[in-house]
Motif scaffolding. Structure first.
Motif, short mmCIF file in Angstrom:
data_model
loop_
_atom_site.label_atom_id
_atom_site.label_comp_id
_atom_site.label_asym_id
_atom_site.label_seq_id
_atom_site.Cartn_x
_atom_site.Cartn_y
_atom_site.Cartn_z
N LYS A 204 0.87 -1.17 -0.04
CA LYS A 204 0.08 -0.07 -0.12
C LYS A 204 0.74 0.99 -0.03
CE LYS A 204 -4.48 0.22 2.15
NZ LYS A 204 -5.33 0.19 3.30
N ASP B 27 -6.24 5.93 5.27
CA ASP B 27 -7.42 5.79 4.03
C ASP B 27 -8.32 4.36 4.70
OD1 ASP B 27 -4.91 3.78 3.59
OD2 ASP B 27 -6.80 3.06 2.16
N ASP B 28 -9.31 4.53 4.39
CA ASP B 28 -10.49 3.42 4.50
C ASP B 28 -11.24 3.04 3.33
OD1 ASP B 28 -11.27 1.38 6.44
OD2 ASP B 28 -13.10 2.38 6.62
N SER B 29 -11.22 1.85 2.88
CA SER B 29 -11.97 1.47 1.84
C SER B 29 -12.87 0.45 1.64
CB SER B 29 -10.65 0.91 0.67
OG SER B 29 -9.78 1.97 0.41
N GLY B 30 -13.54 0.16 0.86
CA GLY B 30 -14.55 -1.09 0.94
C GLY B 30 -15.24 -1.02 -0.32
N ALA C 248 -14.10 -5.85 5.04
CA ALA C 248 -12.87 -6.96 5.39
C ALA C 248 -13.46 -7.95 6.13
CB ALA C 248 -12.02 -6.26 6.36
N CYS D 272 -10.55 -11.62 8.82
CA CYS D 272 -10.84 -11.31 7.43
C CYS D 272 -10.51 -12.61 6.59
CB CYS D 272 -10.03 -10.19 6.96
SG CYS D 272 -9.94 -9.74 5.43
N PHE E 121 -16.29 0.41 -5.63
CA PHE E 121 -15.25 0.62 -4.47
C PHE E 121 -15.30 2.13 -4.08
CE2 PHE E 121 -13.48 -3.68 -6.12
CZ PHE E 121 -13.36 -4.10 -4.86
N PHE F 225 -6.25 -8.61 -4.22
CA PHE F 225 -6.87 -9.26 -3.15
C PHE F 225 -8.27 -8.88 -3.06
CE2 PHE F 225 -7.38 -5.39 -0.79
CZ PHE F 225 -6.95 -4.36 -1.47
N GLY F 226 -8.78 -9.37 -1.75
CA GLY F 226 -10.28 -8.86 -1.39
C GLY F 226 -11.22 -9.31 -2.46
N TYR F 227 -12.18 -8.55 -2.88
CA TYR F 227 -13.32 -8.68 -3.87
C TYR F 227 -12.83 -8.66 -5.31
CZ TYR F 227 -15.75 -8.02 0.37
OH TYR F 227 -16.38 -8.27 1.53
N ASP F 228 -11.35 -8.40 -5.70
CA ASP F 228 -10.94 -8.30 -7.00
C ASP F 228 -11.31 -9.12 -7.78
OD1 ASP F 228 -9.61 -5.73 -6.60
OD2 ASP F 228 -7.50 -6.81 -6.35
N LYS G 297 -4.86 -1.71 -12.93
CA LYS G 297 -5.61 -1.36 -11.78
C LYS G 297 -5.31 -0.30 -11.02
CE LYS G 297 -7.02 -2.94 -7.38
NZ LYS G 297 -6.97 -3.93 -5.91
N HIS H 104 -10.29 2.98 -7.07
CA HIS H 104 -10.65 3.72 -5.92
C HIS H 104 -9.55 4.46 -5.13
CE1 HIS H 104 -10.46 -0.28 -4.89
NE2 HIS H 104 -10.39 -0.09 -3.54
N ARG H 105 -8.62 3.76 -4.88
CA ARG H 105 -7.51 4.50 -4.15
C ARG H 105 -6.67 5.35 -4.84
NH1 ARG H 105 -7.49 0.03 -1.30
NH2 ARG H 105 -6.95 -1.28 -2.94
P1 IMP Z 1 -8.76 -1.30 3.44
O1 IMP Z 1 -9.58 -0.16 4.39
O2 IMP Z 1 -8.07 -0.66 2.39
O3 IMP Z 1 -8.03 -2.16 4.36
O4 IMP Z 1 -9.90 -2.14 2.80
C1 IMP Z 1 -11.13 -2.90 3.69
C2 IMP Z 1 -11.62 -4.11 2.71
O5 IMP Z 1 -12.06 -3.53 1.49
C3 IMP Z 1 -10.32 -5.09 2.31
O6 IMP Z 1 -10.29 -6.10 3.41
C4 IMP Z 1 -11.01 -5.87 1.16
O7 IMP Z 1 -12.13 -6.64 1.56
C5 IMP Z 1 -11.89 -4.62 0.41
N1 IMP Z 1 -11.11 -3.65 -0.38
C6 IMP Z 1 -10.56 -2.48 -0.28
N2 IMP Z 1 -9.90 -2.18 -1.45
C7 IMP Z 1 -10.03 -3.36 -2.11
C8 IMP Z 1 -9.43 -3.61 -3.51
O8 IMP Z 1 -8.74 -2.73 -4.17
N3 IMP Z 1 -9.82 -4.80 -4.17
C9 IMP Z 1 -10.61 -5.62 -3.56
N4 IMP Z 1 -11.15 -5.34 -2.36
C10 IMP Z 1 -10.74 -4.50 -1.82
#
Ligand code: IMP
Length: 200
Positions: free
Chosen positions: A12, A68-71, A86, A93, A116, A150-153, A173, A178-179
């Motif tokens: 990251k 940052d916070d994502s989802g 997560a 997770c 996202f 990773f994650g939902y990719d 990507k 989003h990031r």
């Molecule tokens: P974080 O806030 O960046 O740690 O994201 C929290 C959760 O959102 C992660 O554990 C993933 O499940 C999902 N997520 C965030 N960004 C991505 C991404 O770029 N691809 C897939 N899943 C994501």
């Protein structure tokens, strides 16, 4: 002037460095402060969690801090999994379990629209926090495809593409995510702020 990034994730950090122009600021991360505990992400918005993370790190280190916070928000699920992305299928997770749950929830649903979202917060000692946001719109497909990321990719196909985030090369990507969009917003909106610090 020094800034601390609220992540212990080297990948990251690299991504942030590649996109964000810190205008000559000295950059360090939460990895440089192993004794500072991780923030409990218990707010019900991305903004709330990002601000909490940035402010706690700012208070613990006395430095300007960025977090940052994502989802993922799925339209037909009223924005779920959202801030629970997560731990959608429970703690700890587990990406495979989260993806399986998402596919179950979407069974038989026609509307597959999703986005996202990332919120980035900047906390400064004695000042109000600043935030910016980035999004990436797309659809959730009905099978896992691809092995990158990773994650939902493996379930997310961004608008304008036919491949999932997990099939697209990381360079692609990282241009449209989003990031990336949130970091570009931060570069744009906070440029003058960092420039003014640079000359102090
Ligand atoms: P974080 O806030 O960046 O740690 O994201 C929290 C959760 O959102 C992660 O554990 C993933 O499940 C999902 N997520 C965030 N960004 C991505 C991404 O770029 N691809 C897939 N899943 C994501």
């Amino acid at each position: 002037m020094k800034i601390v990034i609220a992540t212990r994730n080297a990948h990251k950090l690299e991504e942030i460095h590649a996109i964000f122009n810190f205008q000559g600021l000295e950059v360090c991360s939460a990895r440089d402060f192993p004794d500072v505990p991780d923030t409990i992400e218990d707010r019900d918005t991305f903004e709330g969690n990002a601000i909490k993370k940035a402010q706690e790190l700012c208070e613990a280190t006395g430095l300007m801090a960025m977090a940052d916070d994502s989802g993922l928000e799925v339209e037909t699920l009223d924005g779920e999994p959202g801030v629970y992305s997560a731990r959608y299928a429970g703690e700890p997770c587990n990406y495979a379990a989260n993806n399986a749950k998402l596919l179950r929830e979407l069974e038989g649903k026609e509307n597959r629209r999703a986005r996202f979202r990332t919120v980035i917060a900047l906390a400064r000692p004695g000042e109000k926090p600043l935030t910016v946001e980035g999004k990436c719109e797309g659809v959730i497909i009905d099978e896992l495809r691809g092995s990158h990321g990773f994650g939902y990719d493996p379930l997310f196909v961004p608008d304008g593409f036919e491949q999932t985030f997990a099939e697209l090369p990381a360079e692609v990507k990282n241009k449209i995510s989003h990031r990336a969009n949130a970091l570009a917003e931060a570069s744009k909106h906070w440029k003058h702020f960092f420039q003014s610090l640079d000359t102090k």
